[in-house]
Design a protein around this motif. Structure first.
Motif, PDB file in Angstrom:
ATOM      1  N   ALA A  94     -61.032  33.067  67.199  1.00 20.62           N
ATOM      2  CA  ALA A  94     -61.111  34.400  66.597  1.00 20.62           C
ATOM      3  C   ALA A  94     -60.721  35.472  67.607  1.00 20.62           C
ATOM      4  O   ALA A  94     -60.009  36.445  67.280  1.00 20.62           O
ATOM      5  N   LEU A  95     -61.175  35.318  68.849  1.00 21.55           N
ATOM      6  CA  LEU A  95     -60.817  36.246  69.911  1.00 21.55           C
ATOM      7  C   LEU A  95     -59.310  36.234  70.157  1.00 21.55           C
ATOM      8  O   LEU A  95     -58.678  37.295  70.281  1.00 21.55           O
ATOM      9  N   ASP A  96     -58.725  35.051  70.223  1.00 20.73           N
ATOM     10  CA  ASP A  96     -57.294  34.944  70.470  1.00 20.73           C
ATOM     11  C   ASP A  96     -56.486  35.602  69.353  1.00 20.73           C
ATOM     12  O   ASP A  96     -55.512  36.318  69.620  1.00 20.73           O
ATOM     13  N   GLN A  97     -56.898  35.376  68.115  1.00 19.13           N
ATOM     14  CA  GLN A  97     -56.190  35.987  66.988  1.00 19.13           C
ATOM     15  C   GLN A  97     -56.291  37.504  67.044  1.00 19.13           C
ATOM     16  O   GLN A  97     -55.307  38.223  66.779  1.00 19.13           O
ATOM     17  N   ALA A  98     -57.471  38.022  67.385  1.00 16.82           N
ATOM     18  CA  ALA A  98     -57.652  39.477  67.477  1.00 16.82           C
ATOM     19  C   ALA A  98     -56.751  40.058  68.565  1.00 16.82           C
ATOM     20  O   ALA A  98     -56.127  41.112  68.380  1.00 16.82           O
ATOM     21  N   ILE A 158     -54.913  38.226  77.294  1.00 20.41           N
ATOM     22  CA  ILE A 158     -56.196  37.523  77.263  1.00 20.41           C
ATOM     23  C   ILE A 158     -55.916  36.040  77.094  1.00 20.41           C
ATOM     24  O   ILE A 158     -55.320  35.610  76.100  1.00 20.41           O
ATOM     25  N   THR A 159     -56.304  35.248  78.072  1.00 26.37           N
ATOM     26  CA  THR A 159     -56.299  33.798  77.921  1.00 26.37           C
ATOM     27  C   THR A 159     -57.712  33.366  77.564  1.00 26.37           C
ATOM     28  O   THR A 159     -58.688  34.095  77.806  1.00 26.37           O
ATOM     29  N   HIS A 160     -57.837  32.201  76.946  1.00 24.72           N
ATOM     30  CA  HIS A 160     -59.170  31.783  76.517  1.00 24.72           C
ATOM     31  C   HIS A 160     -59.363  30.291  76.741  1.00 24.72           C
ATOM     32  O   HIS A 160     -58.393  29.533  76.858  1.00 24.72           O
ATOM     33  N   ALA A 182     -68.113  34.547  76.369  1.00 26.55           N
ATOM     34  CA  ALA A 182     -67.341  35.677  75.836  1.00 26.55           C
ATOM     35  C   ALA A 182     -67.532  35.921  74.353  1.00 26.55           C
ATOM     36  O   ALA A 182     -67.177  36.993  73.862  1.00 26.55           O
ATOM     37  N   GLY A 183     -68.058  34.960  73.603  1.00 32.59           N
ATOM     38  CA  GLY A 183     -68.203  35.148  72.166  1.00 32.59           C
ATOM     39  C   GLY A 183     -66.867  35.419  71.505  1.00 32.59           C
ATOM     40  O   GLY A 183     -65.857  34.785  71.814  1.00 32.59           O
ATOM     41  N   CYS A 184     -66.857  36.392  70.594  1.00 34.25           N
ATOM     42  CA  CYS A 184     -65.628  36.771  69.895  1.00 34.25           C
ATOM     43  C   CYS A 184     -64.880  37.899  70.588  1.00 34.25           C
ATOM     44  O   CYS A 184     -63.926  38.446  70.030  1.00 34.25           O
ATOM     45  N   GLY A 185     -65.332  38.275  71.794  1.00 29.02           N
ATOM     46  CA  GLY A 185     -64.579  39.266  72.549  1.00 29.02           C
ATOM     47  C   GLY A 185     -65.220  40.626  72.673  1.00 29.02           C
ATOM     48  O   GLY A 185     -64.522  41.611  72.922  1.00 29.02           O
ATOM     49  N   THR A 186     -66.536  40.703  72.554  1.00 31.50           N
ATOM     50  CA  THR A 186     -67.217  41.997  72.651  1.00 31.50           C
ATOM     51  C   THR A 186     -66.823  42.751  73.914  1.00 31.50           C
ATOM     52  O   THR A 186     -66.625  43.968  73.896  1.00 31.50           O
ATOM     53  N   GLU A 205     -59.045  44.149  66.047  1.00 34.18           N
ATOM     54  CA  GLU A 205     -59.807  43.831  64.846  1.00 34.18           C
ATOM     55  C   GLU A 205     -60.108  42.341  64.853  1.00 34.18           C
ATOM     56  O   GLU A 205     -59.203  41.510  64.911  1.00 34.18           O
ATOM     57  N   VAL A 206     -61.394  42.008  64.797  1.00 35.88           N
ATOM     58  CA  VAL A 206     -61.854  40.626  64.919  1.00 35.88           C
ATOM     59  C   VAL A 206     -62.377  40.152  63.572  1.00 35.88           C
ATOM     60  O   VAL A 206     -63.141  40.861  62.905  1.00 35.88           O
ATOM     61  N   THR A 207     -61.997  38.938  63.179  1.00 32.42           N
ATOM     62  CA  THR A 207     -62.616  38.258  62.043  1.00 32.42           C
ATOM     63  C   THR A 207     -63.457  37.120  62.606  1.00 32.42           C
ATOM     64  O   THR A 207     -62.923  36.062  62.969  1.00 32.42           O
ATOM     65  N   PRO A 208     -64.764  37.306  62.732  1.00 34.21           N
ATOM     66  CA  PRO A 208     -65.596  36.280  63.371  1.00 34.21           C
ATOM     67  C   PRO A 208     -65.757  35.067  62.459  1.00 34.21           C
ATOM     68  O   PRO A 208     -65.689  35.177  61.231  1.00 34.21           O
TER      69      PRO A 208
END
Length: 406
Positions: free
Chosen positions: A296-300, A310-312, A269-273, A231-234
């Protein structure tokens, strides 16, 4: 009055006769008349209609600039979009079979940007007229998800509260699983009265979040979007796929391209699509220029269960692309650049040992250019999937699998 026979459709959806003469709203094979203004026809009358001409499904089609191809049959639009991709590839000497586009249904747009201008009685919200700054209300829009259409009165209230008397504000609505996410740009400076008015508006319309000129003004609950198992919060105004159906088609194509990878690098990568679904199968390193999106991706990822690591990295891939030595750590890559393509990053991919690349694009011309670079470097183009996420528009998206040959 001179008659013009439309020979083809241009990249912006205009019919083109010999000259060239551009005829907005005309289709190939049609004979039309009109008033020639430079190289464009005005006051066009269709003398001989095409068999591919249909009645536009939307009552706003004649005036609204949001759609370019509602007057054409679905079959025609599908074939035309395939041909746009085919011609872009042919210009680079590439030929490959193409599928019929996977088209998002009507009433499916979960994200849209509305223009809003104050009036004497309040405000007007909608889309611009074709080639005009005039705003057209679109209460019967056939693109928008009903949740967005129902919010148009709220958008007008936002304009009345926060637009200057002469300026225009933009209101981006994104449908999330927990309510609408509202991002306003171009509004007047925030003050206590405006903040209180926005809080009341959010309660009345049960909004999840309102951001104002790039800053979160209030958040009643996090606007959440589910991507795979996460679940992503962009961040406010962040890029997201316009329809859930289009997003699903793109993700499935990427998964098909990168079956059973050992490790994946996700570029742009954006928010992780793609990073989040691919992490169901392999560790992913996600690289994106916007730090808020990588956060946001890391939190998701941290809140999800069952995903590989997932590293970012927040990194400008135009000015500072991952070099071949960095890419060689991975056996698979996803790259989804903006419309300008990714010439610098693709040049490094071409020098790498990455075995498979899922190339996602929203611009056939830059896709073909970048693909040609990879082909010259020893990759094979195995397939291309066409996705029509922006129904009735001239936009087209695609996913391709490139595999390094032996």
């Amino acid at each position: 009055m001179e008659h013009y026979v439309i020979q083809r459709l241009g990249q912006h959806g205009d019919g083109i006769a010999n000259g060239p003469v551009y005829a907005p709203g005309a289709l190939p094979g049609e004979t039309v008349t009109g008033t020639l203004d430079g190289d464009r026809l005005r006051d066009i009358r269709i003398v001989t209609p095409s068999d591919n001409r249909v009645k536009p499904p939307c009552s706003h089609a004649r005036s609204c600039g949001g759609c370019q191809l509602q007057h054409a049959s679905d079959a025609f639009v599908s074939d035309w979009k395939k041909d746009v991709v085919r011609q872009a590839l042919a210009a680079q000497g590439i030929a490959i079979d193409l599928n019929d586009p996977i088209t998002s249904p009507a009433l499916s747009r979960r994200r849209a940007s509305f223009s809003v201008r104050r009036t004497k009685k309040g405000a007007m919200a909608g889309f611009h007229m074709k080639a005009s700054d005039t705003i057209i209300p679109v209460p019967n829009c056939q693109l928008l998800h009903p949740d967005l259409t129902a919010a148009l009165p709220m958008v007008e209230t936002l304009g009345a509260l926060g637009a200057s008397r002469k300026g225009e504000v933009s209101v981006m609505l994104t449908g999330s699983d927990l309510g609408l996410d509202v991002a306003v740009t171009g509004g007047k400076d925030m003050d206590l009265d405006l903040h209180q008015a926005l809080a009341e508006l959010a309660r009345t319309h049960d909004l999840a979040r309102i951001s104002w000129n790039g800053e979160i003004a209030l958040q009643r609950r996090a606007p959440v979007l589910r991507i795979g198992a996460a679940e992503v919060t962009p961040p406010p105004g962040a890029f997201l796929q316009a329809t859930k159906e289009g997003e699903t088609a793109l993700i499935e194509a990427v998964k098909q391209a990168l079956t059973q990878p050992k490790s994946v690098v996700d570029l742009f990568a954006g928010c992780g699509t793609f990073a989040l679904p691919m992490a169901e199968h392999a560790p992913v390193h996600a690289v994106e220029g916007d730090r808020d999106m990588t956060n946001a991706l890391d939190q998701a990822w941290r809140n999800a269960k069952g995903l590989k690591r997932i590293t970012h990295e927040a990194r400008d891939l135009f000015r500072n692309p991952l070099i071949a030595e960095e890419l060689n750590k991975f056996d698979a890559a996803v790259i989804d650049p903006p419309r300008a393509g990714a010439a610098a990053q693709v040049a490094e991919l071409a020098k790498s040992t990455v075995s498979r690349i899922a190339h996602v694009s929203c611009n056939p011309a830059t896709f073909a250019r970048d693909t040609a670079t990879l082909l010259r470097a020893g990759y094979d183009l195995e397939w291309v999937r066409v996705v029509d996420q922006f129904r009735w528009s001239t936009h087209v998206e695609l996913v391709a699998l490139l595999r390094r040959n032996n």
